[in-house]
Design a protein around this motif. Structure first.
Motif, PDB file in Angstrom:
ATOM      1  N   ILE A  16       0.820  -1.217   0.000  1.00 56.05           N
ATOM      2  CA  ILE A  16       0.000   0.000   0.000  1.00 56.05           C
ATOM      3  C   ILE A  16       0.849   1.260   0.000  1.00 56.05           C
ATOM      4  O   ILE A  16       0.614   2.180  -0.775  1.00 56.05           O
ATOM      5  CB  ILE A  16      -0.979  -0.017   1.191  1.00 56.05           C
ATOM      6  CG1 ILE A  16      -2.091  -1.020   0.904  1.00 56.05           C
ATOM      7  CG2 ILE A  16      -1.557   1.359   1.444  1.00 56.05           C
ATOM      8  CD1 ILE A  16      -3.139  -1.119   1.960  1.00 56.05           C
ATOM      9  N   SER A  17       1.852   1.326   0.848  1.00 62.75           N
ATOM     10  CA  SER A  17       2.644   2.552   0.935  1.00 62.75           C
ATOM     11  C   SER A  17       3.829   2.492  -0.026  1.00 62.75           C
ATOM     12  O   SER A  17       4.524   1.490  -0.116  1.00 62.75           O
ATOM     13  CB  SER A  17       3.145   2.764   2.365  1.00 62.75           C
ATOM     14  OG  SER A  17       3.962   1.681   2.748  1.00 62.75           O
ATOM     15  N   ILE A 104       8.964  -8.696 -10.614  1.00 60.46           N
ATOM     16  CA  ILE A 104       8.033  -7.723 -10.044  1.00 60.46           C
ATOM     17  C   ILE A 104       8.254  -7.749  -8.542  1.00 60.46           C
ATOM     18  O   ILE A 104       8.003  -8.762  -7.889  1.00 60.46           O
ATOM     19  CB  ILE A 104       6.578  -8.076 -10.394  1.00 60.46           C
ATOM     20  CG1 ILE A 104       6.362  -7.985 -11.892  1.00 60.46           C
ATOM     21  CG2 ILE A 104       5.610  -7.153  -9.652  1.00 60.46           C
ATOM     22  CD1 ILE A 104       4.993  -8.417 -12.356  1.00 60.46           C
ATOM     23  N   ILE A 105       8.741  -6.633  -7.991  1.00 57.55           N
ATOM     24  CA  ILE A 105       9.050  -6.601  -6.563  1.00 57.55           C
ATOM     25  C   ILE A 105       7.995  -5.875  -5.745  1.00 57.55           C
ATOM     26  O   ILE A 105       7.981  -5.994  -4.521  1.00 57.55           O
ATOM     27  CB  ILE A 105      10.432  -5.969  -6.307  1.00 57.55           C
ATOM     28  CG1 ILE A 105      10.487  -4.551  -6.848  1.00 57.55           C
ATOM     29  CG2 ILE A 105      11.532  -6.822  -6.905  1.00 57.55           C
ATOM     30  CD1 ILE A 105      11.707  -3.795  -6.414  1.00 57.55           C
ATOM     31  N   ASN A 106       7.114  -5.115  -6.406  1.00 66.63           N
ATOM     32  CA  ASN A 106       6.052  -4.424  -5.686  1.00 66.63           C
ATOM     33  C   ASN A 106       4.914  -4.143  -6.653  1.00 66.63           C
ATOM     34  O   ASN A 106       5.138  -3.976  -7.856  1.00 66.63           O
ATOM     35  CB  ASN A 106       6.556  -3.115  -5.070  1.00 66.63           C
ATOM     36  CG  ASN A 106       5.717  -2.672  -3.898  1.00 66.63           C
ATOM     37  OD1 ASN A 106       4.615  -3.151  -3.681  1.00 66.63           O
ATOM     38  ND2 ASN A 106       6.248  -1.745  -3.123  1.00 66.63           N
ATOM     39  N   GLU A 111      -2.771   3.994  -5.861  1.00 61.27           N
ATOM     40  CA  GLU A 111      -2.185   4.736  -6.974  1.00 61.27           C
ATOM     41  C   GLU A 111      -2.098   6.233  -6.689  1.00 61.27           C
ATOM     42  O   GLU A 111      -1.171   6.906  -7.125  1.00 61.27           O
ATOM     43  CB  GLU A 111      -3.015   4.479  -8.232  1.00 61.27           C
ATOM     44  CG  GLU A 111      -2.354   4.911  -9.493  1.00 61.27           C
ATOM     45  CD  GLU A 111      -3.131   4.502 -10.712  1.00 61.27           C
ATOM     46  OE1 GLU A 111      -3.280   5.354 -11.601  1.00 61.27           O
ATOM     47  OE2 GLU A 111      -3.588   3.350 -10.781  1.00 61.27           O
ATOM     48  N   LYS A 112      -3.041   6.760  -5.944  1.00 66.05           N
ATOM     49  CA  LYS A 112      -3.048   8.191  -5.642  1.00 66.05           C
ATOM     50  C   LYS A 112      -1.803   8.589  -4.842  1.00 66.05           C
ATOM     51  O   LYS A 112      -1.175   9.611  -5.102  1.00 66.05           O
ATOM     52  CB  LYS A 112      -4.313   8.538  -4.864  1.00 66.05           C
ATOM     53  CG  LYS A 112      -4.536   9.997  -4.658  1.00 66.05           C
ATOM     54  CD  LYS A 112      -5.881  10.235  -3.992  1.00 66.05           C
ATOM     55  CE  LYS A 112      -6.159  11.701  -3.817  1.00 66.05           C
ATOM     56  NZ  LYS A 112      -7.447  11.949  -3.171  1.00 66.05           N
ATOM     57  N   ALA A 113      -1.416   7.772  -3.869  1.00 60.50           N
ATOM     58  CA  ALA A 113      -0.224   8.052  -3.065  1.00 60.50           C
ATOM     59  C   ALA A 113       1.048   7.874  -3.891  1.00 60.50           C
ATOM     60  O   ALA A 113       2.013   8.630  -3.728  1.00 60.50           O
ATOM     61  CB  ALA A 113      -0.194   7.149  -1.841  1.00 60.50           C
ATOM     62  N   TRP A 114       1.066   6.879  -4.758  1.00 64.79           N
ATOM     63  CA  TRP A 114       2.245   6.636  -5.584  1.00 64.79           C
ATOM     64  C   TRP A 114       2.473   7.766  -6.579  1.00 64.79           C
ATOM     65  O   TRP A 114       3.609   8.118  -6.881  1.00 64.79           O
ATOM     66  CB  TRP A 114       2.100   5.305  -6.323  1.00 64.79           C
ATOM     67  CG  TRP A 114       2.384   4.116  -5.490  1.00 64.79           C
ATOM     68  CD1 TRP A 114       1.577   3.557  -4.545  1.00 64.79           C
ATOM     69  CD2 TRP A 114       3.563   3.314  -5.509  1.00 64.79           C
ATOM     70  NE1 TRP A 114       2.170   2.460  -3.993  1.00 64.79           N
ATOM     71  CE2 TRP A 114       3.395   2.287  -4.578  1.00 64.79           C
ATOM     72  CE3 TRP A 114       4.743   3.353  -6.243  1.00 64.79           C
ATOM     73  CZ2 TRP A 114       4.356   1.318  -4.350  1.00 64.79           C
ATOM     74  CZ3 TRP A 114       5.696   2.377  -6.025  1.00 64.79           C
ATOM     75  CH2 TRP A 114       5.493   1.387  -5.075  1.00 64.79           C
ATOM     76  N   ARG A 115       1.406   8.337  -7.125  1.00 62.30           N
ATOM     77  CA  ARG A 115       1.537   9.399  -8.124  1.00 62.30           C
ATOM     78  C   ARG A 115       2.143  10.666  -7.539  1.00 62.30           C
ATOM     79  O   ARG A 115       2.684  11.494  -8.265  1.00 62.30           O
ATOM     80  CB  ARG A 115       0.180   9.722  -8.743  1.00 62.30           C
ATOM     81  CG  ARG A 115      -0.301   8.671  -9.701  1.00 62.30           C
ATOM     82  CD  ARG A 115      -1.581   9.101 -10.375  1.00 62.30           C
ATOM     83  NE  ARG A 115      -2.095   8.052 -11.226  1.00 62.30           N
ATOM     84  CZ  ARG A 115      -1.707   7.842 -12.483  1.00 62.30           C
ATOM     85  NH1 ARG A 115      -0.791   8.627 -13.008  1.00 62.30           N
ATOM     86  NH2 ARG A 115      -2.212   6.870 -13.201  1.00 62.30           N
ATOM     87  N   VAL A 118       8.165  11.621  -6.252  1.00 57.78           N
ATOM     88  CA  VAL A 118       8.986  12.293  -7.262  1.00 57.78           C
ATOM     89  C   VAL A 118       9.453  11.349  -8.363  1.00 57.78           C
ATOM     90  O   VAL A 118       9.725  11.790  -9.484  1.00 57.78           O
ATOM     91  CB  VAL A 118      10.215  12.978  -6.619  1.00 57.78           C
ATOM     92  CG1 VAL A 118       9.798  14.191  -5.846  1.00 57.78           C
ATOM     93  CG2 VAL A 118      10.973  12.013  -5.748  1.00 57.78           C
ATOM     94  N   TYR A 119       9.545  10.078  -8.087  1.00 60.75           N
ATOM     95  CA  TYR A 119      10.038   9.130  -9.088  1.00 60.75           C
ATOM     96  C   TYR A 119       8.936   8.613 -10.007  1.00 60.75           C
ATOM     97  O   TYR A 119       9.205   7.829 -10.905  1.00 60.75           O
ATOM     98  CB  TYR A 119      10.765   7.948  -8.427  1.00 60.75           C
ATOM     99  CG  TYR A 119       9.979   7.260  -7.338  1.00 60.75           C
ATOM    100  CD1 TYR A 119       8.949   6.392  -7.619  1.00 60.75           C
ATOM    101  CD2 TYR A 119      10.288   7.486  -6.007  1.00 60.75           C
ATOM    102  CE1 TYR A 119       8.234   5.772  -6.623  1.00 60.75           C
ATOM    103  CE2 TYR A 119       9.596   6.862  -4.999  1.00 60.75           C
ATOM    104  CZ  TYR A 119       8.561   5.993  -5.317  1.00 60.75           C
ATOM    105  OH  TYR A 119       7.871   5.374  -4.317  1.00 60.75           O
ATOM    106  N   TRP A 120       7.678   9.043  -9.814  1.00 59.92           N
ATOM    107  CA  TRP A 120       6.594   8.584 -10.699  1.00 59.92           C
ATOM    108  C   TRP A 120       6.826   9.170 -12.089  1.00 59.92           C
ATOM    109  O   TRP A 120       6.989  10.380 -12.254  1.00 59.92           O
ATOM    110  CB  TRP A 120       5.235   9.017 -10.162  1.00 59.92           C
ATOM    111  CG  TRP A 120       4.106   8.423 -10.955  1.00 59.92           C
ATOM    112  CD1 TRP A 120       3.456   9.005 -11.994  1.00 59.92           C
ATOM    113  CD2 TRP A 120       3.535   7.138 -10.797  1.00 59.92           C
ATOM    114  NE1 TRP A 120       2.503   8.168 -12.492  1.00 59.92           N
ATOM    115  CE2 TRP A 120       2.522   6.999 -11.777  1.00 59.92           C
ATOM    116  CE3 TRP A 120       3.765   6.076  -9.924  1.00 59.92           C
ATOM    117  CZ2 TRP A 120       1.753   5.847 -11.897  1.00 59.92           C
ATOM    118  CZ3 TRP A 120       2.994   4.940 -10.057  1.00 59.92           C
ATOM    119  CH2 TRP A 120       2.009   4.831 -11.025  1.00 59.92           C
ATOM    120  N   PRO A 121       6.847   8.330 -13.134  1.00 58.21           N
ATOM    121  CA  PRO A 121       7.147   8.837 -14.485  1.00 58.21           C
ATOM    122  C   PRO A 121       6.015   9.718 -15.031  1.00 58.21           C
ATOM    123  O   PRO A 121       4.846   9.374 -14.892  1.00 58.21           O
ATOM    124  CB  PRO A 121       7.296   7.563 -15.325  1.00 58.21           C
ATOM    125  CG  PRO A 121       6.866   6.438 -14.483  1.00 58.21           C
ATOM    126  CD  PRO A 121       6.712   6.891 -13.094  1.00 58.21           C
TER     127      PRO A 121
END
Length: 154
Positions: A16-17, A104-106, A111-115, A118-121
């Motif tokens: 999740i995080s 695939i490690i994660n 998705e909202k937190a991942w976006r 800074v590393y989100w493309p």
């Protein structure tokens, strides 16, 4: 006998995080298709030059895509469908003598937190799904009768 629920919940909490940073060998990718048992074809955000120089035979994947394997901790625990975002590690791909390009490690769950990271493309920016506003300018013929003969003569 099924796996204990505590293992399932521990795996869910781990995905999740988002992590603070990604290593150089870790990339965020989008799942295109399932290619077999625990094998997935994923698309990278941009064609990475260090990954595209790899083997290119008739049965290999296209440039910008990777064939990756799902780690055992996620197997039969978290299900993925097309369009799911994952974190792929390509560090062990050079030591392998098979067609796999990484693991695939994660799996991106929130998705909202991942976006927000800074590393989100930027290539994976969220696309708004709405109809085109400019299509309203043209007059629609839906629900109208065809023109009568008297209108055509004018």
């Amino acid at each position: 006998m099924p796996r204990p629920k505590r293992l399932l919940h521990a795996t869910e909490l781990a995905t999740i995080s988002p992590p603070g940073t990604l290593l150089e060998t870790e990339h965020i990718a989008k799942v295109l298709t399932a290619r077999g048992k625990n094998l997935y074809l994923v698309a990278l955000p941009t064609a990475s030059p260090e990954l595209d120089v790899k083997k290119q035979g008739p049965t290999e994947t296209a440039p910008g895509t990777l064939l990756v394997e799902l780690q055992p901790q996620f197997r039969s625990t978290i299900w993925m469908k097309r369009g799911t975002f994952v974190v792929v590690n390509t560090a062990a791909s050079d030591a392998r003598d098979n067609k796999l390009d990484g693991d695939i490690i994660n799996i991106v769950r929130d998705e909202k937190a991942w976006r927000k990271m800074v590393y989100w493309p930027p290539e994976f920016a969220k696309v708004e799904k709405s109809w085109d506003q400019n299509s309203d300018e043209e007059e629609s013929n839906v629900g109208k009768l065809p023109p009568s003969d008297s209108e055509e003569d004018n």
